[in-house]
Design a protein around this motif. Structure first.
Motif, short mmCIF file in Angstrom:
data_model
loop_
_atom_site.label_atom_id
_atom_site.label_comp_id
_atom_site.label_asym_id
_atom_site.label_seq_id
_atom_site.Cartn_x
_atom_site.Cartn_y
_atom_site.Cartn_z
N UNK A 19 0.83 -1.21 0.00
CA UNK A 19 0.00 0.00 0.00
C UNK A 19 0.87 1.26 0.00
N UNK A 20 1.92 1.25 0.79
CA UNK A 20 2.80 2.42 0.82
C UNK A 20 3.58 2.58 -0.49
N UNK A 21 3.98 1.45 -1.11
CA UNK A 21 4.65 1.55 -2.41
C UNK A 21 3.70 2.14 -3.46
N UNK A 22 2.42 1.75 -3.40
CA UNK A 22 1.44 2.32 -4.32
C UNK A 22 1.28 3.82 -4.10
N UNK A 23 1.19 4.22 -2.84
CA UNK A 23 1.07 5.66 -2.53
C UNK A 23 2.31 6.41 -3.01
N UNK A 24 3.47 5.80 -2.83
CA UNK A 24 4.72 6.44 -3.26
C UNK A 24 4.71 6.64 -4.77
N UNK A 25 4.28 5.64 -5.50
CA UNK A 25 4.24 5.75 -6.96
C UNK A 25 3.25 6.83 -7.39
N UNK A 26 2.10 6.85 -6.77
CA UNK A 26 1.11 7.87 -7.11
C UNK A 26 1.63 9.27 -6.81
N UNK A 27 2.23 9.45 -5.66
CA UNK A 27 2.78 10.76 -5.30
C UNK A 27 3.92 11.16 -6.23
N UNK A 28 4.69 10.19 -6.69
CA UNK A 28 5.76 10.49 -7.64
C UNK A 28 5.18 10.97 -8.96
N UNK A 29 4.11 10.34 -9.41
CA UNK A 29 3.44 10.79 -10.64
C UNK A 29 2.90 12.21 -10.48
N UNK A 30 2.31 12.49 -9.33
CA UNK A 30 1.81 13.84 -9.07
C UNK A 30 2.95 14.85 -9.03
N UNK A 31 4.07 14.45 -8.47
CA UNK A 31 5.24 15.34 -8.45
C UNK A 31 5.70 15.64 -9.87
N UNK A 32 5.76 14.61 -10.70
CA UNK A 32 6.19 14.82 -12.09
C UNK A 32 5.23 15.70 -12.86
N UNK A 33 3.93 15.47 -12.67
CA UNK A 33 2.93 16.31 -13.33
C UNK A 33 3.06 17.77 -12.92
N UNK A 34 3.25 17.99 -11.64
CA UNK A 34 3.40 19.37 -11.16
C UNK A 34 4.71 20.00 -11.62
N UNK A 36 6.17 19.32 -14.44
CA UNK A 36 5.93 19.65 -15.84
C UNK A 36 5.15 20.96 -15.97
N UNK A 37 4.23 21.18 -15.04
CA UNK A 37 3.42 22.40 -15.06
C UNK A 37 4.13 23.58 -14.38
N UNK A 38 5.36 23.34 -13.97
CA UNK A 38 6.19 24.35 -13.31
C UNK A 38 5.63 24.81 -11.96
N UNK A 39 4.92 23.92 -11.31
CA UNK A 39 4.47 24.14 -9.93
C UNK A 39 5.51 23.50 -9.01
N UNK A 40 6.64 24.15 -8.90
CA UNK A 40 7.78 23.51 -8.25
C UNK A 40 7.59 23.26 -6.76
N UNK A 41 6.93 24.14 -6.07
CA UNK A 41 6.70 23.91 -4.64
C UNK A 41 5.77 22.73 -4.42
N UNK A 42 4.74 22.64 -5.23
CA UNK A 42 3.81 21.51 -5.12
C UNK A 42 4.52 20.22 -5.53
N UNK A 43 5.32 20.30 -6.59
CA UNK A 43 6.07 19.12 -7.04
C UNK A 43 7.00 18.63 -5.94
N UNK A 44 7.67 19.55 -5.28
CA UNK A 44 8.58 19.18 -4.19
C UNK A 44 7.83 18.52 -3.05
N UNK A 45 6.65 19.02 -2.76
CA UNK A 45 5.84 18.44 -1.67
C UNK A 45 5.44 17.01 -2.01
N UNK A 46 4.99 16.78 -3.25
CA UNK A 46 4.63 15.42 -3.65
C UNK A 46 5.85 14.50 -3.70
N UNK A 47 6.98 15.04 -4.10
CA UNK A 47 8.20 14.24 -4.10
C UNK A 47 8.58 13.83 -2.68
#
Length: 78
Positions: A19-34, A36-47
């Motif tokens: 479950x935690x590996x799944x959450x990590x993968x999902x948060x990594x995808x959200x970090x990458x999406x952010x 890409x959108x140049x939302x660097x603070x949000x990307x850092x938070x998801x990372x």
């Protein structure tokens, strides 16, 4: 009975790790999406969330491994 409880504990630890590996993968995808959108603070938070989830997953995987090792040692002693 003790063996069944130990098996259940190992399964629970493995499930939590998954479950935690799944959450990590999902948060990594959200970090990458952010990123890409140049939302660097949000990307850092998801990372950071992804990293934290990976660490939790590793802890649960290690607990499952330790519990499995103990169960094997007990079986070998019997």
């Amino acid at each position: 009975m003790l063996e069944q409880n130990t098996n259940d504990k190992v399964i629970d630890f493995r499930r939590m790790a998954a479950e935690y590996y799944q959450k990590a993968a999902w948060n990594q995808l959200l970090a990458l999406d952010n990123y890409r959108e140049r939302n660097f603070q949000v990307a850092e938070r998801f990372a950071q969330l992804s990293f934290d989830d990976q660490m939790h997953a590793n802890e649960y995987a290690e607990l499952a491994d330790a519990e499995s090792s103990l169960m094997l040692e007990v079986e070998l002693e019997e």
